[in-house]
Design a protein around this motif. Structure first.
Motif, PDB file in Angstrom:
ATOM      1  N   ALA A 241      65.156  45.954  97.844  1.00  0.00           N
ATOM      2  CA  ALA A 241      66.309  45.161  98.347  1.00  0.00           C
ATOM      3  C   ALA A 241      67.573  45.766  97.506  1.00  0.00           C
ATOM      4  CB  ALA A 241      66.388  43.738  98.314  1.00  0.00           C
ATOM      5  N   LEU A 242      67.255  45.721  95.950  1.00  0.00           N
ATOM      6  CA  LEU A 242      68.144  46.193  94.979  1.00  0.00           C
ATOM      7  C   LEU A 242      68.766  47.569  95.281  1.00  0.00           C
ATOM      8  CD1 LEU A 242      67.115  44.293  92.067  1.00  0.00           C
ATOM      9  CD2 LEU A 242      69.104  43.561  93.234  1.00  0.00           C
ATOM     10  N   HIS A 243      67.609  48.401  95.592  1.00  0.00           N
ATOM     11  CA  HIS A 243      67.648  49.947  95.927  1.00  0.00           C
ATOM     12  C   HIS A 243      68.374  50.100  97.035  1.00  0.00           C
ATOM     13  CE1 HIS A 243      66.761  54.135  96.487  1.00  0.00           C
ATOM     14  NE2 HIS A 243      66.506  53.840  97.781  1.00  0.00           N
ATOM     15  N   CYS A 244      68.300  49.225  98.229  1.00  0.00           N
ATOM     16  CA  CYS A 244      69.119  49.579  99.534  1.00  0.00           C
ATOM     17  C   CYS A 244      70.739  49.026  99.303  1.00  0.00           C
ATOM     18  CB  CYS A 244      68.464  48.601 100.574  1.00  0.00           C
ATOM     19  SG  CYS A 244      66.903  49.220 100.910  1.00  0.00           S
ATOM     20  N   LEU A 245      70.790  47.892  98.447  1.00  0.00           N
ATOM     21  CA  LEU A 245      72.273  47.380  98.192  1.00  0.00           C
ATOM     22  C   LEU A 245      72.752  48.629  97.401  1.00  0.00           C
ATOM     23  CD1 LEU A 245      73.791  44.908  98.612  1.00  0.00           C
ATOM     24  CD2 LEU A 245      73.205  44.393  96.084  1.00  0.00           C
ATOM     25  N   ALA A 246      72.286  49.238  96.593  1.00  0.00           N
ATOM     26  CA  ALA A 246      72.735  50.515  95.902  1.00  0.00           C
ATOM     27  C   ALA A 246      73.415  51.691  96.859  1.00  0.00           C
ATOM     28  CB  ALA A 246      71.955  51.103  94.877  1.00  0.00           C
ATOM     29  N   GLN A 247      72.172  51.762  97.808  1.00  0.00           N
ATOM     30  CA  GLN A 247      72.526  52.937  98.481  1.00  0.00           C
ATOM     31  C   GLN A 247      73.461  52.745  99.643  1.00  0.00           C
ATOM     32  OE1 GLN A 247      70.881  55.836  98.725  1.00  0.00           O
ATOM     33  NE2 GLN A 247      70.296  55.196  96.716  1.00  0.00           N
ATOM     34  N   CYS A 248      73.926  51.315 100.018  1.00  0.00           N
ATOM     35  CA  CYS A 248      74.797  50.792 100.876  1.00  0.00           C
ATOM     36  C   CYS A 248      76.226  51.265 100.440  1.00  0.00           C
ATOM     37  CB  CYS A 248      74.960  49.305 100.935  1.00  0.00           C
ATOM     38  SG  CYS A 248      73.793  48.637 102.058  1.00  0.00           S
ATOM     39  N   LEU A 249      76.499  51.319  98.924  1.00  0.00           N
ATOM     40  CA  LEU A 249      77.980  51.838  98.433  1.00  0.00           C
ATOM     41  C   LEU A 249      77.844  53.349  98.635  1.00  0.00           C
ATOM     42  CD1 LEU A 249      77.823  49.565  95.365  1.00  0.00           C
ATOM     43  CD2 LEU A 249      79.280  49.706  97.151  1.00  0.00           C
ATOM     44  N   GLU A 250      76.822  54.190  98.872  1.00  0.00           N
ATOM     45  CA  GLU A 250      76.904  55.446  99.131  1.00  0.00           C
ATOM     46  C   GLU A 250      77.061  56.089 100.247  1.00  0.00           C
ATOM     47  OE1 GLU A 250      76.980  57.275  96.522  1.00  0.00           O
ATOM     48  OE2 GLU A 250      76.304  55.849  94.969  1.00  0.00           O
ATOM     49  N   LEU A 251      76.826  55.103 101.475  1.00  0.00           N
ATOM     50  CA  LEU A 251      77.011  55.464 102.629  1.00  0.00           C
ATOM     51  C   LEU A 251      78.300  55.813 102.955  1.00  0.00           C
ATOM     52  CD1 LEU A 251      74.809  52.437 104.360  1.00  0.00           C
ATOM     53  CD2 LEU A 251      74.142  54.829 104.079  1.00  0.00           C
ATOM     54  N   PRO A 252      78.584  56.581 104.055  1.00  0.00           N
ATOM     55  CA  PRO A 252      79.967  57.179 104.346  1.00  0.00           C
ATOM     56  C   PRO A 252      80.737  56.228 105.249  1.00  0.00           C
ATOM     57  CG  PRO A 252      78.308  58.275 105.893  1.00  0.00           C
ATOM     58  CD  PRO A 252      77.471  57.424 104.642  1.00  0.00           C
ATOM     59  N   ALA A 253      80.095  55.198 105.767  1.00  0.00           N
ATOM     60  CA  ALA A 253      80.659  54.148 106.509  1.00  0.00           C
ATOM     61  C   ALA A 253      81.349  53.389 105.241  1.00  0.00           C
ATOM     62  CB  ALA A 253      79.877  53.325 107.289  1.00  0.00           C
ATOM     63  N   SER A 254      82.782  53.023 105.571  1.00  0.00           N
ATOM     64  CA  SER A 254      83.383  52.115 104.672  1.00  0.00           C
ATOM     65  C   SER A 254      83.178  50.556 104.711  1.00  0.00           C
ATOM     66  CB  SER A 254      84.906  52.409 104.654  1.00  0.00           C
ATOM     67  OG  SER A 254      85.422  52.066 106.064  1.00  0.00           O
ATOM     68  N   ASN A 255      82.817  50.373 105.987  1.00  0.00           N
ATOM     69  CA  ASN A 255      82.709  48.988 106.086  1.00  0.00           C
ATOM     70  C   ASN A 255      81.351  48.361 105.244  1.00  0.00           C
ATOM     71  OD1 ASN A 255      84.311  48.511 108.023  1.00  0.00           O
ATOM     72  ND2 ASN A 255      83.199  49.105 109.525  1.00  0.00           N
ATOM     73  N   ALA A 256      80.129  49.089 105.065  1.00  0.00           N
ATOM     74  CA  ALA A 256      79.015  48.446 104.113  1.00  0.00           C
ATOM     75  C   ALA A 256      79.861  48.556 102.826  1.00  0.00           C
ATOM     76  CB  ALA A 256      78.147  49.432 104.231  1.00  0.00           C
ATOM     77  N   SER A 257      80.530  49.196 102.409  1.00  0.00           N
ATOM     78  CA  SER A 257      81.056  48.989 100.911  1.00  0.00           C
ATOM     79  C   SER A 257      81.855  47.917 100.812  1.00  0.00           C
ATOM     80  CB  SER A 257      81.695  50.553 100.423  1.00  0.00           C
ATOM     81  OG  SER A 257      82.380  50.231  99.139  1.00  0.00           O
ATOM     82  N   LYS A 258      82.709  47.836 101.900  1.00  0.00           N
ATOM     83  CA  LYS A 258      83.670  46.546 101.830  1.00  0.00           C
ATOM     84  C   LYS A 258      82.922  45.325 101.841  1.00  0.00           C
ATOM     85  CE  LYS A 258      87.296  44.708 104.670  1.00  0.00           C
ATOM     86  NZ  LYS A 258      88.099  44.591 106.070  1.00  0.00           N
ATOM     87  N   CYS A 259      81.865  45.231 102.478  1.00  0.00           N
ATOM     88  CA  CYS A 259      80.925  44.061 102.624  1.00  0.00           C
ATOM     89  C   CYS A 259      80.536  43.870 101.243  1.00  0.00           C
ATOM     90  CB  CYS A 259      79.903  44.178 103.501  1.00  0.00           C
ATOM     91  SG  CYS A 259      80.415  44.077 105.366  1.00  0.00           S
ATOM     92  N   ILE A 260      79.916  44.736 100.391  1.00  0.00           N
ATOM     93  CA  ILE A 260      79.462  44.297  99.137  1.00  0.00           C
ATOM     94  C   ILE A 260      80.596  43.876  98.126  1.00  0.00           C
ATOM     95  CG2 ILE A 260      78.350  45.586  97.108  1.00  0.00           C
ATOM     96  CD1 ILE A 260      76.894  47.524  98.974  1.00  0.00           C
ATOM     97  N   HIS A 261      81.721  44.601  98.404  1.00  0.00           N
ATOM     98  CA  HIS A 261      82.738  44.194  97.609  1.00  0.00           C
ATOM     99  C   HIS A 261      83.102  42.399  97.785  1.00  0.00           C
ATOM    100  CE1 HIS A 261      83.766  48.409  96.613  1.00  0.00           C
ATOM    101  NE2 HIS A 261      84.427  47.826  95.818  1.00  0.00           N
ATOM    102  N   GLU A 262      82.886  42.142  99.056  1.00  0.00           N
ATOM    103  CA  GLU A 262      83.111  40.665  99.410  1.00  0.00           C
ATOM    104  C   GLU A 262      82.135  39.827  98.437  1.00  0.00           C
ATOM    105  OE1 GLU A 262      82.640  40.152 103.345  1.00  0.00           O
ATOM    106  OE2 GLU A 262      84.652  41.094 103.970  1.00  0.00           O
TER     107      GLU A 262
END
Length: 1427
Positions: A469-490
């Motif tokens: 789960a931690l690995h996937c959370l880190a990978q979310c920030l590397e995704l091209p889609a900006s929404n995933a990174s925005k959700c992690i910022h939340e």
């Protein structure tokens, strides 16, 4: 007619009618072969079957010609029945055990000819079609193509899933995905390996041509020949209809038959003859089967989707066999992509019919996935591509199902849910449509996937899932889609953001512990429904906006907690996540956050160290301009060059080389705008400024590179050029490390830099020291004139006594290098001349200050310190020039103006401290005087012998921190020079481990560890126990440092160290010295008081030490220590060698409590820890069970022979003396007998009463545990506040938990009470009473500890259980005592024992009106006699 001539070549008239009838009567299942003579005649023309096929082909597409064909057969006496029988004979020839190439070709051509006959209209009327023969034609395709048998193929596939053979690691076999895979694999016992047949390239091409011809004929047949009224035939095209191991469905098997150039296109419907590759032909066949021409409803499509399921899963599914994994090759991935593309085409073409099947397919992909990373990733990619074809309603429904699926008890399912969520996050976020139900709207957002599916698993019970789960959370920030990174910022924003529901994250472990079941479907391709627990329903209701908000600091703290997770994989993934959060600006690059990465570079696990190094490298690459990141990188990477693991050293050297060394360019190649070059010089600048403490590690790296000959002349010249720029400090730093191994240097530039430094009024300490170091390296290459000039400059510089202390030391070292020559006498003469001159100057100055009456007036402390320091470093090079007067001068400085006169009745100690002289000097001067005196002692042994007692006494009574700190340093340095002499003073040094000042404790710990590593000091006397006492230091940093020193440095050198000292630890920390063997070393009373951990107050500290030592035991050491405790401790009490007084009771109670610790249990017996994933390898499980059984037998034998006799004897002894230690003995038995639950009476046959008591306690404990589990289930439905911090490994014996299982060790505050006989008897009879009482009825611990004299013991004795005892059976010698409740007995006070005050007299016993019958009879007789 050509057709007739071709048919004549088949010799149909030669076949006997009896043989034909036999073939038809056998239903084509087991036919007799055609007569060999007839067969040979037919085979004279090798192309006979092709000729017949060519002549019949025109009739298959023309209705009129088709009618004439059957008419021609009748008119010319050609029996269709015979023709079919002959073709069947050739077809079955391909099913022989080892068919030749010729037989295979004839079988394929005959099958194609038979299918062509079926395509001709009227074939059904003429009884050409036969179900079994049709099935045989389908399976013959795979039978005739050369391949290994199914048995071999299965073995190969299993081998391919065993992991990389080069790594030597065996991966876990795939888990059973569902009951569909739990079908017994029925293989014939007599199946043998088939004989190998060699095929040439030409043979393979011809066979492929025949296979293509057969498949094309089948496709033409399916276009015209409806199978709607022949459901078995439709099944034969889809399902496996052959014996296990002989092949599979023709179309699904052909999908990965050969590679396809380019990408398949299903939108364009080309003619069958235009399709060249077999996968294209196979998918055309599947598309035809999905049409309404071949089945009613959706059943045929369902079976097609079910067969493609295994293609997507990279599996091979055979009839009556478990699916076996295929190797993860490019061909398998290509077949998977083609299957996904075909399914997507069907959904686009037939949405209404295919969408329900697509939902089922996605569920079965999730349900049958295996727990292997490459297969999970492949399946997740397929799920993402197929889910993208769903409309919003179906997509939201699937995500909702996936959310429930992510709470499955199976680890593989929760892992795959994370993979699937990560793939879905890589797609564009869908917009909520008007027609979508409101309750499904949240499931369309990326926010839901991030918060609830990815972040929601970071607190999973399984460490594998937590890490992923931690690995996937880190990978979310590397995704091209900006929404995933925005959700992690939340997640990390404390304002107006919604974190994942705390109900979900906090209760995930409880949810997984429940027996949540999945309704599996056995061998059916149907919808998979997941049972919904109330907690999940509550979670679903909490998906609205802003349901819960989490503070960003708490979220960051959670991730930092994961960095310290017990599992290595979780720590690695947590580092990756924190690095990504820092890299993308989710959390600030503060020193606290960056320190997490730096500190993990010294993790106990090698893989975590390497991961931390890599994370720092990635972060530095992304944020190369950040000074905070640069400093964190240096503090993490540079110290690891001296790591104990060579691979970590190599990784650190690689990082330093890649970042710094490679980017030091020459004048022509240097670019100011080059990011990497600028970064290298920034890092070197930090090494000269904020990170000067790292330079000693930096030197280790350069010594390694020097051996590798990395420093070329061009590199050195580049450094010299940089010394003239603003990068000079960093350049001189590197040049000082390189100069010793460089072949040729530009001496002119170096001498110019020296002249500039000498003439400069401001001294740059770091740069000047580096210049002096370079001069020292090149001194041997300089001419005599240059040397004399440099010596003059250095001496003039030193005589001014204005230099910083660091420059003084470097100057004297450079002076030594300038005077060094091959002739030792010349070198000594040089040193005596110049260093002796410095000593004389210092002596004169000290005499003027100390011997003159007004010398101390207007004392310049800084100047005096510089003279003392110069005297010390110079005296090391010219000991002959140091006179006795110098000793006295330095000694006179070590005084204190404040010295109280001893009282008359106080005896003076044998040795006085350094404060015996009466004069006043500042503390800083006295501290430097200690260092100078130590340097003098290094060269003069008689001086060392004189001042050692004074040093030791100063450590004991000195009040100045700086002085005592330097005394420790001096004595440890002297220990290297005079190890035998200093060995008697090691107790004085080790006593500083309990010094009031943390600095001295830490310094002592480090220096003693170094001496122990180099074996200048041995583990003698109380040294080990003083080290162990540092484990419970009041400063957590020192305690952690001590743990690191003991485990990572010293235990590796002596693996038996802990087990050898463990028993004596119990005696030492209880201050018990009555044993003839243990705790007999000499200690002063002050040292005993300083290191004493005796008593109830220090009980927690003692057990922290015990647990730490036991955790680092091997199973062999745990087994042996139990025997040693029984023989060396328990036996002494049994044999009355040790008195059972108050001190003995304290010791014995500690012994039983230690034996009750869970750390004493063998790891092989305790099984996997909570949260660990259970092993899936059946062999590993069987091995573990067998190992546990064998160890259990050995342990049981040891328990019976060595422990039980002592326990029984001690139990009787403790009962006689009514000792409170009996409570601890019973607690130990209860813990130990958990493993021998059914053997209590057998093991304690010598003491039946003890056996009954132990068995009763075990029964009560099990009942209470069940009740607590039930209460926990009930309370789990209400949301409770989240507790911070992790659970302790095992609670201290003196602490009662507020909730959860009752600790098996009773509270010590209750254990050790008044030693009167009455209270002792009460304790003896009330063993485990406190444990078996409900928690709500116990008094608070604070009350118990504050009022020990007024203690009330609730509960009942072991022989008087609460409530009715009608259902209990006691053994002999155990009485049952009934208690009649009084008038005031209420539920509130039923657990209170009412005692009478000792001041009141006991009431007289009650008189009972009971008469004996004998007495009554005698009285009546006497009355009669009187009458």
């Amino acid at each position: 007619m050509e057709l007739l001539r071709a048919l004549q070549l088949l010799k149909l008239n030669a076949a006997s009618a009896v043989w034909v009838d036999t073939v038809w009567d056998s239903e084509f299942a087991d036919i007799e072969p055609l007569d060999s003579a007839i067969e040979e005649d037919i085979k004279v023309d090798s192309g006979v079957l092709k000729k017949v096929y060519k002549q019949l082909l025109p009739f298959s597409s023309d209705e009129d010609n088709a009618q004439s064909v059957w008419k021609v057969f009748v008119e010319n006496g050609i029996s269709v029945k015979t023709l079919v029988a002959v073709l069947a004979s050739f077809i079955h020839g391909g099913k022989a055990r080892c068919p030749s190439v010729e037989q295979r070709r004839y079988s394929l051509q005959a099958a194609a000819l038979y299918l062509l006959l079926l395509k001709i209209p009227g074939s059904v009327a003429n009884k050409v079609f036969h179900q079994i023969l049709f099935d045989t034609c389908l399976e013959i395709v795979l039978k005739c193509w050369p391949q290994s048998s199914g048995k071999k193929r299965k073995k190969d596939s299993l081998k391919s899933s065993q992991g990389d053979p080069r790594s030597g690691k065996r991966s876990k076999p795939p888990k059973k995905a569902s009951e569909e895979m739990e079908v017994d694999d029925e293989e014939d016992d007599d199946e043998e390996d088939e004989e190998e047949v060699c095929f040439s390239a030409q043979d393979l091409l011809r066979l492929r041509e025949d296979v293509v011809g057969l498949v094309r004929t089948l496709l033409r047949l399916l276009e015209r020949f409806s199978l709607k009224d022949k459901p078995q035939s439709a099944d034969s095209c889809i399902r496996v209809s052959v014996p296990p191991g002989d092949g599979g469905d023709i179309f699904t098997e052909l999908t990965n038959f050969e590679p396809v150039v380019g990408e398949l296109s299903f939108a364009e419907k080309r003619d069958v003859d235009q399709l060249e590759s077999l996968p294209e032909l196979a998918y055309r066949g599947l598309w035809l089967l999905c049409s309404s021409n071949h089945s009613e409803g959706n059943e045929c499509r369902r079976r097609v989707f079910q067969r493609l399921l295994y293609v997507v899963l990279l599996m091979r599914k055979e009839e009556r066999a478990k699916p076996c994994l295929l190797p993860c090759t490019q061909a398998a991935y290509s077949a998977r992509d083609q299957a996904v593309l075909f399914i997507s085409h069907l959904v686009d073409e037939q949405p209404e019919a295919a969408l329900p099947l697509l939902r089922i397919l996605l569920q079965h992909i999730c349900h049958q996935i295996v727990e292997k990373a490459e297969y999970r990733a492949s399946g997740a990619q397929a799920v993402g591509k197929l889910a993208s074809k769903m409309p919003c309603h179906d997509y939201a429904t699937f995500v909702k199902w996936l959310h429930s699926y992510s709470h499955s008890p199976r680890v593989a399912f929760r892992m795959f849910a994370l993979d699937a969520a990560l793939v879905l996050l890589g797609q564009e976020e869908r917009e909520v449509g008007v027609a979508l139900e409101p309750e499904l709207a949240p499931y369309l957002s990326h926010r839901f996937l991030v918060h609830h599916l990815v972040y929601g698993r970071h607190s999973d019970l399984s460490p594998t899932v937590r890490g992923h789960a931690l690995h996937c959370l880190a990978q979310c920030l590397e995704l091209p889609a900006s929404n995933a990174s925005k959700c992690i910022h939340e997640l990390f924003s404390s304002s107006s953001t919604s974190a994942p529901s705390m109900m979900e994250t906090g209760r995930s472990e409880q949810t997984l512990k429940r027996t949540e079941t999945i309704q599996r479907t056995a061998l059916t391709f149907r919808t998979i429904e997941l049972s919904k627990h109330k907690s999940l329903a509550a979670t679903h209701r909490s998906l609205g906006p802003d349901t819960t908000s989490a503070d960003d600091q708490e979220t960051v703290a959670l991730f930092k907690q994961r960095v310290s997770d017990p599992k290595t994989n979780v720590r690695k993934c947590a580092l990756e996540t924190i690095m990504s959060l820092l890299k993308h600006g989710v959390i600030p690059c503060s020193p606290e956050n960056l320190a997490v990465l730096s500190e993990r570079c010294r993790d106990p696990a090698v893989s975590v160290k390497k991961k931390a190094l890599q994370s720092l490298m990635d972060l530095l690459t992304a944020l190369s301009d950040s000074a905070e990141v640069q400093e964190a990188w240096l503090r993490g990477v540079v110290p690891t060059v001296i790591d104990s693991e060579s691979s970590v050293q190599e990784k650190a050297l690689e990082c330093l080389d890649h970042v710094i060394l490679k980017h030091i360019k020459s004048h022509g190649n240097y670019r100011q705008d080059d990011t990497f070059q600028r970064l290298a010089w920034d890092l070197l600048g930090l090494m000269c400024d904020k990170c000067q403490d790292l330079r000693r590690y930096f030197g280790k790296a350069f010594s390694v590179w020097a051996r590798q000959q990395k420093f070329t002349s061009a590199f050195v010249n580049s450094l010299i050029w940089h010394t003239k720029s603003d990068r000079a400090p960093g350049a001189w730093l590197v040049l000082a490390k390189v100069a010793g191994s460089a072949s040729k240097l530009n001496y002119g530039t170096i001498l110019e830099a020296w002249d500039s430094a000498v003439s400069s009024p401001v001294v740059d300490v770091a740069t000047t020291c580096h210049i002096l170091t370079v001069i020292g390296h090149i001194a041997a290459s300089l001419n005599d004139d240059t040397k004399r000039r440099l010596v003059t400059d250095v001496m003039g510089w030193l005589k001014r006594f204005s230099l910083p202390l660091e420059v003084i030391s470097s100057s004297v070292d450079a002076l030594f290098s300038l005077g060094q020559s091959e002739n030792v006498k010349d070198t000594m003469s040089f040193l005596n001349e110049f260093c002796g001159e410095l000593v004389s100057v210092c002596e004169d100055y000290l005499s003027g200050v100390l011997l003159n009456e007004k010398g101390t007036e207007n004392l310049n402390e800084e100047q005096l310190v510089k003279y003392l320091y110069t005297l010390g470093v110079a005296s090391l090079h010219c000991p002959a020039k140091v006179q006795k007067r110098v000793f006295l001068l330095v000694q006179s400085i070590l005084t204190s103006s404040e010295q109280t006169a001893p009282e008359a009745d106080v005896e003076l100690p044998a040795s006085q401290p350094l404060s015996q002289f009466k004069s006043s000097m500042p503390t800083v001067v006295r501290a430097h005087a200690v260092i100078t005196l130590g340097k003098l002692c290094l060269q003069h042994e008689e001086l060392m012998l004189r001042y050692l007692p004074a040093f030791a006494r100063e450590l004991e009574v000195g009040a100045e921190l700086a002085v005592r700190s330097n005394v420790v340093v001096v004595m440890c340095d002297l220990c290297v020079r005079y190890p035998n002499t200093l060995s008697r003073y090691i107790p004085n040094v080790s006593a500083c481990l309990r010094d009031p000042e943390p600095l001295i404790r830490e310094q002592t710990l480090i220096m003693l560890t170094n001496l122990l590593q180099e074996e200048f000091v041995k583990w003698k006397g109380a040294l080990f126990y003083r080290f162990a006492a540092a484990l419970v230091d009041q400063d957590p940093a020192i305690a952690d440092l001590c743990e690191y020193c003991l485990v990572d440095l010293l235990l590796k050198k002596n693996p038996l160290m802990f087990s050898q000292h463990f028993i004596e630890c119990i005696f030492h920390f209880n201050s018990y010295d009555k044993h003839k063997k243990y705790n007999k070393f000499h200690q002063t009373e002050s040292e005993k008081m300083r290191f004493s951990l005796k008593g109830l107050v220090n009980q927690g500290k003692r057990f922290r030490i015990y647990k730490f030592l036991l955790k680092n035991f091997t199973d062999e050491q745990r087994f042996n220590i139990t025997t040693r405790i029984s023989q060396d401790v328990l036996a002494c009490f049994v044999d009355s060698e040790l008195p059972l007084d108050s001190e003995g009771a304290e010791l014995l109670a500690d012994v039983f409590d230690v034996l009750s610790l869970k750390e004493m249990k063998l790891t092989a017996m305790s099984g996997p820890a909570a949260g660990d994933d259970a092993p899936d390898d059946e062999m590993a499980v069987a091995k573990a069970v067998l190992q546990k059984k064998l160890i259990s037998q050995v342990q049981k034998k040891n328990f019976v022979e060595n422990v039980i006799p002592m326990v029984i004897a001690l139990k009787n002894l403790l009962e006689e003396q009514r000792s409170p230690v009996l409570r601890h003995l019973m607690a130990y038995l209860q813990v130990t007998m958990q493993d021998y639950r059914s053997e209590v009476k057998e093991l304690f046959a010598a003491d039946e009463q003890l056996a009954a008591e132990v068995e009763f306690n075990l029964n009560m404990f099990e009942k209470q545990k069940q009740q607590e589990q039930l209460e926990q289930k009930i309370s789990s439905f209400t949301l409770s506040p989240r507790t911070k911090g992790g659970a302790a490994s095992s609670p201290d014996p003196g602490v009662l938990p507020q909730r959860g299982p009752t600790t098996l060790v009773p509270p010590r505050s209750v254990q050790r009470i008044s030693h009167t006989p009455k209270s002792s008897d009460t304790l003896r009879r009330r063993t485990f009473a406190a444990l078996l009482t409900p928690m709500g009825e116990r008094a608070s611990q604070g009350t118990r500890s504050s009022e020990p004299a007024k203690r009330v013991f609730d509960g009942r004795a072991i022989s008087t259980p609460q409530g009715s005892i009608n259902e209990l059976t006691f053994g002999e010698q155990v009485s049952a005592i009934h208690c009649d409740p009084g008038r005031n007995s209420t539920p509130e006070n039923e657990s209170v024992l009412h005692l009478m005050s000792p001041e009141h007299r006991a009431p007289a016993p009650r008189q009972w009106n009971v008469e004996s019958p004998v007495v009554r009879k005698s009285q009546s007789r006497s009355r009669r006699m009187k009458l």
